[in-house]
Write an enzyme that holds these catalytic residues in place. Structure first.
Site, PDB file in Angstrom:
ATOM      1  N   THR A 112      -6.713  -6.722   7.208  1.00  0.00           N
ATOM      2  CA  THR A 112      -6.904  -7.909   6.923  1.00  0.00           C
ATOM      3  C   THR A 112      -6.086  -8.329   7.459  1.00  0.00           C
ATOM      4  O   THR A 112      -4.439  -7.927   7.634  1.00  0.00           O
ATOM      5  CB  THR A 112      -6.384  -7.863   5.379  1.00  0.00           C
ATOM      6  OG1 THR A 112      -7.589  -7.464   4.308  1.00  0.00           O
ATOM      7  CG2 THR A 112      -6.903  -9.219   4.775  1.00  0.00           C
TER       8      THR A 112
ATOM      9  N   THR B 209      -2.172  -8.666   2.053  1.00  0.00           N
ATOM     10  CA  THR B 209      -2.563  -7.686   2.437  1.00  0.00           C
ATOM     11  C   THR B 209      -2.410  -6.118   1.956  1.00  0.00           C
ATOM     12  O   THR B 209      -1.424  -5.575   1.396  1.00  0.00           O
ATOM     13  CB  THR B 209      -2.514  -7.482   3.886  1.00  0.00           C
ATOM     14  OG1 THR B 209      -2.853  -6.317   4.469  1.00  0.00           O
ATOM     15  CG2 THR B 209      -1.323  -7.481   4.758  1.00  0.00           C
ATOM     16  N   GLY B 210      -3.139  -5.079   2.062  1.00  0.00           N
ATOM     17  CA  GLY B 210      -2.674  -3.574   1.418  1.00  0.00           C
ATOM     18  C   GLY B 210      -3.946  -3.337   0.674  1.00  0.00           C
ATOM     19  O   GLY B 210      -5.486  -3.286   0.576  1.00  0.00           O
ATOM     20  N   ARG B 211      -4.072  -2.883  -0.241  1.00  0.00           N
ATOM     21  CA  ARG B 211      -5.464  -2.118  -1.438  1.00  0.00           C
ATOM     22  C   ARG B 211      -5.521  -3.295  -2.787  1.00  0.00           C
ATOM     23  O   ARG B 211      -5.166  -3.332  -3.610  1.00  0.00           O
ATOM     24  CB  ARG B 211      -4.607  -0.810  -2.041  1.00  0.00           C
ATOM     25  CG  ARG B 211      -4.443   0.387  -1.427  1.00  0.00           C
ATOM     26  CD  ARG B 211      -3.909   1.560  -2.419  1.00  0.00           C
ATOM     27  NE  ARG B 211      -3.329   2.477  -1.164  1.00  0.00           N
ATOM     28  CZ  ARG B 211      -2.678   3.864  -1.235  1.00  0.00           C
ATOM     29  NH1 ARG B 211      -2.775   3.954  -3.162  1.00  0.00           N
ATOM     30  NH2 ARG B 211      -1.967   4.436  -0.953  1.00  0.00           N
TER      31      ARG B 211
END
EC number: 3.4.19.5
Length: 316
Positions: free
Chosen positions: A184, A234-236
């Protein structure tokens, strides 16, 4: 007070031995696009214009999971989403499920400025983009050979695949159910007057179900800006939604009286599960925070006092 800008290209399990052909183009893109943002800020462009400009550039770069580099759903299609927010007015715009819009972040801004709504998705969003004269292309424009290969690997492993994770075998006992794609993109900026803005854009998950919506376009989860800070996460995505990560940073600043770095570190280190989250944030005074609890995060920042950084992993 002084201007500041920070941007990211995704957080996650980025191995320190990531092949140079995957690492170097991303680092070079971050350096180039950071300079575009700095030039816009020093030319007195508004933070809202700056974050849109920077995220457009990131969307146009095939090395990140947004716009041109968007990952594929289980159906082999692209469904992009984006969000933009102005800190002073709290005006915001968000979009999901677009398949032909070259720059979803600009569509999000049009939704913010030209409609009575905040969030449009799928066919309605596509129709509004055409109505506004935004650039659209054939869906095949977004489908890169790298992302076709990623989808193949994910299907073979029967999992939702992380962008920076190395391919795994289907019987891998460490398989993580529902892992988010990473990659992302996002940008936050503040000008010399303390005006703040945030923007985020993504292609979603590798091998995600069609119709899945992540944290990026959800106000307060993946994107948020008010008078205390501007945040892009950003991430999971599912973990970020559960913890309303971006809004929580602002809330901790407002209600606990913490500074930006302390607030951002608290949310990333103490609130979100380890291995799920990274963010970039700026405050009205030009402070920058870029914490993450993953292995790494592609990130860059610059401030008016001359500080500049492009990095992936934590300092030793």
């Amino acid at each position: 007070m002084g201007w500041a800008i920070a941007l990211h290209g995704g957080a996650g399990d980025i191995p320190v031995n990531i092949p140079a052909e995957r690492r170097e183009p991303r680092e070079a893109a971050l350096r180039r696009i950071l300079q575009i943002g700095v030039s816009a800020l020093t030319a007195k462009c508004s933070p809202l214009d700056v974050v849109e400009l920077v995220v457009r550039e990131l969307e146009n770069c095939p090395h990140f999971n947004a716009g041109k580099g968007s990952v594929l759903t289980m159906n082999g299609t692209v469904e992009m989403e984006a969000c933009i927010m102005d800190g002073n007015s709290k005006k915001c715009g968000a979009v999901s499920g677009v398949t032909t819009v070259v720059n979803p972040i600009s569509l999000a801004r049009q939704i913010m400025e030209k409609t009575p709504h905040i969030y449009l998705a799928f066919d309605g969003a596509e129709a509004f983009a055409r109505e506004q004269g935004l650039e659209t292309v054939d869906k095949s424009h977004f489908i890169t050979p790298e992302n076709i290969e990623r989808l193949k690997q994910a299907k073979e492993a029967n999992r939702v695949q992380q962008d920076y994770t190395q391919p795994i075998k289907p019987e891998d006992p460490n398989e993580l159910d529902g892992d988010s794609k990473l990659g992302t993109v996002g940008c936050v900026a503040v000008d010399g007057l303390g005006n703040l803005a945030a923007a985020t854009s993504t292609g979603g998950l590798v091998n995600k179900m069609a119709g899945r919506i992540g944290d990026t376009p959800i106000i307060g989860a993946g994107t948020y800006a008010n008078k205390f800070c501007a945040v892009s996460a950003t991430g999971r995505g599912e973990a970020i939604i559960r913890e309303t990560v971006a809004r929580e940073v602002a809330a901790v600043m407002e209600y606990k009286g913490l500074g930006l770095k302390e607030a951002a570190a608290y949310i990333v280190d103490e609130v979100t599960p380890k291995g799920t989250t990274g963010l970039v944030a700026v405050s009205p005074t030009g402070e920058v925070a870029m914490p993450f609890n993953t292995t790494g995060m592609f990130r860059a920042c610059a401030t008016e006092d001359g500080f500049m950084e492009v990095a992936i992993w934590k300092d030793k």
